[in-house]
Design an enzyme around this catalytic site. Structure first.
Site, PDB file in Angstrom:
ATOM      1  N   LYS A 139      70.661  -8.252 -12.198  1.00  0.00           N
ATOM      2  CA  LYS A 139      71.111  -8.327 -10.802  1.00  0.00           C
ATOM      3  C   LYS A 139      72.625  -8.323 -10.731  1.00  0.00           C
ATOM      4  CE  LYS A 139      71.443 -12.477  -8.556  1.00  0.00           C
ATOM      5  NZ  LYS A 139      72.745 -12.677  -7.914  1.00  0.00           N
TER       6      LYS A 139
ATOM      7  N   CYS B 231      73.875 -17.964  -1.935  1.00  0.00           N
ATOM      8  CA  CYS B 231      73.325 -19.268  -2.287  1.00  0.00           C
ATOM      9  C   CYS B 231      74.386 -20.337  -2.100  1.00  0.00           C
ATOM     10  CB  CYS B 231      72.873 -19.261  -3.741  1.00  0.00           C
ATOM     11  SG  CYS B 231      71.290 -18.465  -3.985  1.00  0.00           S
TER      12      CYS B 231
ATOM     13  N   ARG C 189      82.676 -21.870  -2.256  1.00  0.00           N
ATOM     14  CA  ARG C 189      82.866 -20.672  -3.083  1.00  0.00           C
ATOM     15  C   ARG C 189      83.978 -19.840  -2.481  1.00  0.00           C
ATOM     16  NH1 ARG C 189      76.969 -18.502  -4.957  1.00  0.00           N
ATOM     17  NH2 ARG C 189      78.224 -17.322  -6.417  1.00  0.00           N
ATOM     18  N   PRO C 190      85.230 -20.230  -2.752  1.00  0.00           N
ATOM     19  CA  PRO C 190      86.353 -19.540  -2.124  1.00  0.00           C
ATOM     20  C   PRO C 190      86.553 -18.128  -2.675  1.00  0.00           C
ATOM     21  CG  PRO C 190      87.132 -21.210  -3.679  1.00  0.00           C
ATOM     22  CD  PRO C 190      85.632 -21.315  -3.633  1.00  0.00           C
ATOM     23  N   ILE C 191      87.328 -17.313  -1.950  1.00  0.00           N
ATOM     24  CA  ILE C 191      87.629 -15.956  -2.425  1.00  0.00           C
ATOM     25  C   ILE C 191      89.142 -15.746  -2.498  1.00  0.00           C
ATOM     26  CG2 ILE C 191      85.456 -14.823  -1.774  1.00  0.00           C
ATOM     27  CD1 ILE C 191      86.847 -13.953   0.822  1.00  0.00           C
ATOM     28  N   ASP C 192      89.876 -16.873  -2.639  1.00  0.00           N
ATOM     29  CA  ASP C 192      91.339 -16.780  -2.664  1.00  0.00           C
ATOM     30  C   ASP C 192      91.855 -15.893  -3.805  1.00  0.00           C
ATOM     31  OD1 ASP C 192      90.129 -19.003  -4.090  1.00  0.00           O
ATOM     32  OD2 ASP C 192      92.139 -19.553  -4.722  1.00  0.00           O
ATOM     33  N   LEU C 193      91.177 -15.912  -4.951  1.00  0.00           N
ATOM     34  CA  LEU C 193      91.660 -15.106  -6.085  1.00  0.00           C
ATOM     35  C   LEU C 193      91.523 -13.613  -5.789  1.00  0.00           C
ATOM     36  CD1 LEU C 193      90.076 -17.205  -8.997  1.00  0.00           C
ATOM     37  CD2 LEU C 193      92.425 -17.284  -8.175  1.00  0.00           C
TER      38      LEU C 193
ATOM     39  N   ASP D 203      74.355 -19.993 -14.696  1.00  0.00           N
ATOM     40  CA  ASP D 203      73.130 -19.497 -14.054  1.00  0.00           C
ATOM     41  C   ASP D 203      71.859 -19.905 -14.794  1.00  0.00           C
ATOM     42  OD1 ASP D 203      74.548 -18.375 -12.045  1.00  0.00           O
ATOM     43  OD2 ASP D 203      74.365 -16.308 -12.716  1.00  0.00           O
TER      44      ASP D 203
ATOM     45  N   ILE E  17      81.370 -25.023 -13.563  1.00  0.00           N
ATOM     46  CA  ILE E  17      81.699 -23.816 -12.780  1.00  0.00           C
ATOM     47  C   ILE E  17      81.528 -24.040 -11.272  1.00  0.00           C
ATOM     48  CG2 ILE E  17      81.263 -21.333 -12.495  1.00  0.00           C
ATOM     49  CD1 ILE E  17      82.187 -21.965 -15.312  1.00  0.00           C
TER      50      ILE E  17
ATOM     51  N   ARG F  85      65.473 -13.110  -4.812  1.00  0.00           N
ATOM     52  CA  ARG F  85      66.806 -12.480  -4.866  1.00  0.00           C
ATOM     53  C   ARG F  85      67.141 -12.038  -6.274  1.00  0.00           C
ATOM     54  NH1 ARG F  85      71.020 -15.885  -1.459  1.00  0.00           N
ATOM     55  NH2 ARG F  85      72.207 -14.139  -2.248  1.00  0.00           N
TER      56      ARG F  85
HETATM   57  C1  UD1 Z   1      79.169 -14.580 -10.430  1.00  0.00           C
HETATM   58  C2  UD1 Z   1      77.670 -14.407 -10.474  1.00  0.00           C
HETATM   59  C3  UD1 Z   1      76.991 -15.744 -10.408  1.00  0.00           C
HETATM   60  C4  UD1 Z   1      77.506 -16.662 -11.498  1.00  0.00           C
HETATM   61  C5  UD1 Z   1      79.024 -16.729 -11.483  1.00  0.00           C
HETATM   62  C6  UD1 Z   1      79.598 -17.497 -12.653  1.00  0.00           C
HETATM   63  C7  UD1 Z   1      77.330 -12.234  -9.447  1.00  0.00           C
HETATM   64  C8  UD1 Z   1      76.776 -11.474  -8.298  1.00  0.00           C
HETATM   65  N1  UD1 Z   1      77.267 -13.575  -9.335  1.00  0.00           N
HETATM   66  O1  UD1 Z   1      79.471 -15.196  -9.178  1.00  0.00           O
HETATM   67  O2  UD1 Z   1      75.575 -15.527 -10.553  1.00  0.00           O
HETATM   68  O3  UD1 Z   1      76.978 -17.945 -11.315  1.00  0.00           O
HETATM   69  O4  UD1 Z   1      79.573 -15.391 -11.525  1.00  0.00           O
HETATM   70  O5  UD1 Z   1      79.164 -16.966 -13.843  1.00  0.00           O
HETATM   71  O6  UD1 Z   1      77.766 -11.679 -10.427  1.00  0.00           O
HETATM   72  N2  UD1 Z   1      86.514 -19.218  -7.503  1.00  0.00           N
HETATM   73  C9  UD1 Z   1      87.633 -19.579  -6.789  1.00  0.00           C
HETATM   74  N3  UD1 Z   1      88.306 -18.624  -6.096  1.00  0.00           N
HETATM   75  C10 UD1 Z   1      87.899 -17.315  -6.084  1.00  0.00           C
HETATM   76  C11 UD1 Z   1      86.756 -16.949  -6.816  1.00  0.00           C
HETATM   77  C12 UD1 Z   1      86.082 -17.941  -7.517  1.00  0.00           C
HETATM   78  O7  UD1 Z   1      88.025 -20.741  -6.771  1.00  0.00           O
HETATM   79  O8  UD1 Z   1      88.553 -16.488  -5.429  1.00  0.00           O
HETATM   80  C13 UD1 Z   1      85.757 -20.257  -8.233  1.00  0.00           C
HETATM   81  C14 UD1 Z   1      84.363 -20.442  -7.626  1.00  0.00           C
HETATM   82  O9  UD1 Z   1      84.405 -21.315  -6.544  1.00  0.00           O
HETATM   83  C15 UD1 Z   1      83.592 -21.009  -8.785  1.00  0.00           C
HETATM   84  C16 UD1 Z   1      84.209 -20.308  -9.986  1.00  0.00           C
HETATM   85  O10 UD1 Z   1      85.487 -19.824  -9.539  1.00  0.00           O
HETATM   86  O11 UD1 Z   1      83.809 -22.382  -8.898  1.00  0.00           O
HETATM   87  C17 UD1 Z   1      83.381 -19.174 -10.535  1.00  0.00           C
HETATM   88  O12 UD1 Z   1      83.240 -18.169  -9.581  1.00  0.00           O
HETATM   89  P1  UD1 Z   1      83.085 -16.626  -9.940  1.00  0.00           P
HETATM   90  O13 UD1 Z   1      83.238 -16.407 -11.410  1.00  0.00           O
HETATM   91  O14 UD1 Z   1      83.966 -15.877  -9.014  1.00  0.00           O
HETATM   92  O15 UD1 Z   1      81.563 -16.383  -9.570  1.00  0.00           O
HETATM   93  P2  UD1 Z   1      80.973 -15.239  -8.652  1.00  0.00           P
HETATM   94  O16 UD1 Z   1      81.633 -13.950  -8.945  1.00  0.00           O
HETATM   95  O17 UD1 Z   1      80.896 -15.722  -7.260  1.00  0.00           O
END
Ligand code: UD1
Length: 421
Positions: A25, A119, A124-128, A310, A332, A402
Site C-alpha cells: 500500500k 488514520c 500528523r503535521p506536514i510542516d516538513l 506499522d 514515531i 484500507r
Molecule cells: C508513512 C506511512 C505510514 C508509516 C509512516 C512511518 C505511507 C502512506 N504511510 O506515513 O504507514 O507509519 O510512514 O513509517 O507511506 N512529521 C512531522 N512533520 C512532517 C511530516 C512528518 O512532524 O511534515 C512527523 C509525523 O508527525 C510523525 C513522523 O514525522 O511523527 C513520521 O511521519 P512520516 O514519516 O512523515 O509518516 P507518513 O509519511 O505520514
C-alpha cells in the site's frame, strides 16, 4: 458498506500453509501520484486492491487521468491532466493524499488541497513537506483549511535538510524535484524500501535520481517524464501481520512474493523470541514457531531499517501470549496504542504510559466483541482473536480494508476460522 460489516473469528486454530503477499500500500499510493508526472499511460503491476488505492484512483480521475484496473494491474493515463484541485471529501479519505502535492506542483505548476485526513495516530503535521517545497520556490498559503500552492515560473532545485526522515516529505520532495530546474539534495532522507521503489519508477520514466534508499538523495531535474511499466514491491507490513497471525497460533507459514530483506528489523526480533526463519531466493520464506514464544527484548519503533511503527500493533498482539514481559517504546507516532484497550477486552494484560506499553504475557486470551479504531490496530485485534478461546466479533472493518487485501480470505486459506458478515 464495510463500516457495518464484522469479522467473526473462532480462535484456537493453528495456521499452516502458503500465502502470497500482495503489493505494498505504502508504495502503490506514491506511485499512483507519481503517474501524474508521466505524459501518457503508466502500467502498475502488483497493485493491491485496497480502499486507499481506490481513493487514490478517485483523486486521479478527478484531475483528468483515466484509471482502470484489470486483476492486480492498474493503468493510469495521465496524457491530459486538467485539474489542480483535490476536493475536501477526497483529501479526507486518507492522509497519503498529501503525496499528490509534489506531483501536481511538478505537472501543473499549482495545486489546491485541503489538509489531509487518514488514520488518527495523534498529530500528523506536514510542516516538513511545506518548508521543503517553499525552499524549491513554491508559494504556499493556508486559507480556510486549504493549502494554496503555486510554483510560479517553475520549481528549482535546493539543498534540503530534513529534521526527521519523514517518509511522506521525502516522497513529496522527490516528486517535485524530478522535473524542477537544477539539482536537489535531500539530506536525512527516509530510507524506507518504498522510497527506493518510487525512485525506481521515476528513473524508468526518465528521472535522474541517485541514492534513494540512503540518507542522501540527489536529483537532477529533467524536462519531462514519459510513462513506463512497473511492479509494486511486496507489502512488508502485510507480510509481518500474517507472520504475527501464524506465530500466535503456534503455526508455520510459507510466504511467497515477499522481500525478507525489507523485514530484517522485525525478523531479527522474532528470531530472538524463538521463531525459526528460513529465507529462499525468489521472494520466498518459511517461518515456524511451534512452541510458546518468549517475550522479545525491548522493542523501539524507528525509521527504516529499524523496527517499523506499522507492525507495532500486530506485534503487540502476538506478545500478549508470549512468555514473560514485553516492553514497546513508540517513537514515531504519539497515539499508536489505541488497540490496547481492545486487546485487554480479549484478555491481554497491558499497561500504557505515554509512548511506552508494557505487556505481561498471559497463557490464554478469550473471545470478545472488539472494535478497530485504525488500520494496524485493527489488524492487531484479528491477530489476537485468532488465538483467543471462543468467538470474537471485530467491527471497524473500514480501517482494516484500507491496508489488507481480503484479510479474512487470506487467513482462511491457511486454516483460520474467520468470516465476514
Ligand atoms: C508513512 C506511512 C505510514 C508509516 C509512516 C512511518 C505511507 C502512506 N504511510 O506515513 O504507514 O507509519 O510512514 O513509517 O507511506 N512529521 C512531522 N512533520 C512532517 C511530516 C512528518 O512532524 O511534515 C512527523 C509525523 O508527525 C510523525 C513522523 O514525522 O511523527 C513520521 O511521519 P512520516 O514519516 O512523515 O509518516 P507518513 O509519511 O505520514
Amino acid at each position: 458498506m464495510n463500516d457495518r460489516q464484522k469479522l467473526i473469528v473462532n480462535g484456537g486454530r493453528r495456521l499452516e500453509g502458503e500465502l502470497r503477499v500482495h503489493g505494498a500500500k505504502n508504495s502503490a499510493l506514491p506511485l499512483l501520484s507519481a503517474a501524474v508526472l508521466a505524459h501518457g499511460e503508466t502500467v502498475l503491476h502488483n497493485c493491491p486492491a485496497l480502499t486507499d488505492v481506490d481513493a487514490a484512483c478517485r483523486i486521479l480521475t478527478h484531475i483528468g487521468c483515466k484509471c482502470r484496473r484489470s486483476g492486480d494491474t492498474v493503468t493510469v493515463d495521465a496524457a491530459n491532466v486538467f485539474g489542480s484541485e483535490i476536493p475536501d471529501n477526497l483529501m479526507r479519505e486518507m492522509r497519503s493524499s498529501i503525496v499528490f502535492l509534489g506531483a501536481m506542483l511538478g505537472r501543473m505548476g499549482r495545486c489546491r488541497l485541503s489538509f489531509p485526513g487518514g488514520c488518527d495516530l495523534g498529530s500528523r503535521p506536514i510542516d516538513l513537506h511545506i518548508s521543503a517545497l517553499r525552499q524549491m520556490g513554491a508559494r504556499i498559503g493556508e486559507e480556510h483549511g486549504f493549502l494554496e500552492c503555486d510554483a510560479g515560473k517553475g520549481l528549482h532545485g535546493a539543498k534540503i535538510v530534513l529534521s526527521f526522515p519523514s517518509v511522506g516529505a521525502t516522497e513529496n520532495i522527490l516528486l517535485a524535484a524530478v522535473t524542477a530546474k537544477g539539482e536537489t539534495e535531500i539530506h536525512n532522507a527516509a530510507r524506507e524500501p518504498e522510497i527506493a521503489d518510487l525512485s525506481d519508477y521515476l528513473n524508468k520514466c526518465g528521472a535522474k535520481i541517485r541514492g534513494a534508499g540512503e540518507s542522501v538523495i540527489v536529483v537532477d531535474g529533467v524536462e519531462r517524464l514519459e510513462p513506463c511499466e512497473h511492479s509494486v514491491i511486496p507489502d512488508r507490513i502485510a507480510a509481518g501481520t500474517y507472520i504475527c497471525a501464524a506465530m500466535i497460533t503456534h503455526g508455520e507459514l510459507i510466504l511467497t512474493h515477499c522481500r525478507p530483506d525489507h523485514m530484517n528489523g522485525f525478523l531479527q526480533v522474532l528470531e530472538a523470541m524463538g521463531a525459526r526463519i528460513y529465507t529462499y531466493g525468489g521472494g520466498k520464506m518459511y517461518i515456524t514457531g511451534k512452541k510458546r514464544l518468549n517475550a522479545p527484548p525491548t522493542v523501539r519503533t524507528m525509521p527504516y531499517p529499524g523496527f517499523p511503527t506499522d507492525i507495532q500493533a500486530p506485534f503487540t498482539a502476538l506478545c500478549t501470549t508470549a512468555e514473560g514481559t514485553s516492553v514497546f517504546v513508540e517513537t514515531i507516532f504519539e497515539n499508536r496504542f489505541r488497540h490496547v484497550p481492545e486487546l485487554v477486552r480479549l484478555g491481554a494484560s497491558i499497561k500504557t504510559e505515554g509512548r511506552v506499553c508494557v505487556v505481561q504475557g498471559v497463557r490464554r486470551l478469550s473471545g470478545a466483541k472488539v472494535c478497530a479504531a485504525e488500520l494496524r490496530g485493527g489488524a492487531a485485534l484479528v491477530v489476537a482473536a485468532l488465538a483467543a478461546e471462543g468467538t470474537s466479533e471485530i467491527s471497524g472493518l473500514q480501517y482494516i480494508d484500507r491496508g489488507y487485501e481480503c484479510l479474512e480470505g487470506v487467513l482462511r486459506s491457511v486454516g483460520a476460522d474467520i468470516k465476514r458478515v
